[in-house]
Design a protein around this motif. Structure first.
Motif: not given
Length: 276
Positions: A156-167
């Motif tokens: 879950l943390e890796e998935w959220l961090c991937a979204a952070e790159y887009v953000l």
């Protein structure tokens, strides 16, 4: 469970102040994150204009909201069908206009993001690309909503961090997509294990919407409807479903031939969102 510090989201983006409140993402006239689950459906891969149009019409007639389809296909075997590329994008764009369905399709390469954005209403980042950080950055800069699939073994943390790159690239219009993870339990009955346990922790960590792809987890179309109902009951904001045209000869399809549901089953899945 330790999650990344997402304070930057709440400081810089309206709607991120309260993770308990879902942030709406609009794709054309379609609203993801609202009270009505969204149905995005279509062929695994665009193989011809006639095939894409037939499936898109079936999706529209079944009550689907968006057209999904692959123009660039990531394949484990380099000798497998890799999609029609630019021609596939052109077909998707044309069929989307003809049927009135917004289009979501995958970008594989940072060099192709601008091209994909010119034809699609939403850009998909596939499971194999979830940690392709240059791609995430380019997708974030493209100015189109992003569908972010979970990697096969991503936490879950890796998935959220991937979204952070887009953000951090300037785009808050992100929709997560759970598509199944690899475990020691999978066998001939499934392509991967659909992790519905992740939906509520994800929704507690971020207000971004989340949908579910039951087709890739099921591996066979006969199991997709049941997983779809389970996903909606677990709190998904919608589904991403593979569809084949009526009477399709699956032996002639070039990509994931067994996963696509026929139009009749798609109608059942769409109807299920009313009672979920």
């Amino acid at each position: 469970m330790s999650l990344p510090d997402l304070g930057i989201l709440r400081r810089n983006w309206p709607g991120f102040e309260d993770p308990a409140r879902t942030r709406v993402v609009r794709v054309g006239g379609v609203v993801l994150g609202g009270p009505r689950p969204v149905m995005a459906a279509g062929p695994c891969a665009v193989e011809s204009y006639a095939q894409a149009l037939a499936v898109a019409r079936a999706v529209r007639e079944a009550g689907g909201d968006m057209l999904r389809g692959g123009a660039f296909k990531p394949r484990t075997n380099p000798h497998s069908f890799q999609g029609l590329g630019r021609e596939g994008l052109r077909i998707l764009s044309q069929v989307g206009r003809e049927t009135g369905l917004p289009v979501v399709t995958e970008a594989l390469d940072p060099r192709h993001v601008e091209l994909v954005a010119a034809h699609a209403d939403m850009i998909q980042v596939g499971s194999r690309s979830m940690q392709n950080f240059p791609l995430l950055t380019e997708v974030g800069r493209a100015g189109k909503p992003v569908l972010l699939k979970r990697g096969w073994a991503a936490t879950l943390e890796e998935w959220l961090c991937a979204a952070e790159y887009v953000l951090l690239a300037g785009n808050a219009d992100i929709v997560f997509c759970e598509r199944g993870v690899r475990t020691g339990c999978q066998g001939g009955y499934a392509a991967s294990v659909l992790d519905l346990n992740v939906l509520q922790p994800l929704r507690a960590a971020t207000p971004l919407p989340v949908i579910v792809d039951p087709s890739h987890a099921a591996g066979h179309w006969t199991r997709v409807a049941a997983l779809s109902r389970a996903a909606l009951a677990a709190g998904a904001h919608g589904l991403l479903v593979e569809v084949v045209e009526e009477g399709a000869d699956r032996t002639r399809l070039r990509s994931d031939a067994e996963q696509g549901v026929p139009p009749g089953v798609l109608r059942e899945i769409v109807a299920a969102r009313v009672t979920a």
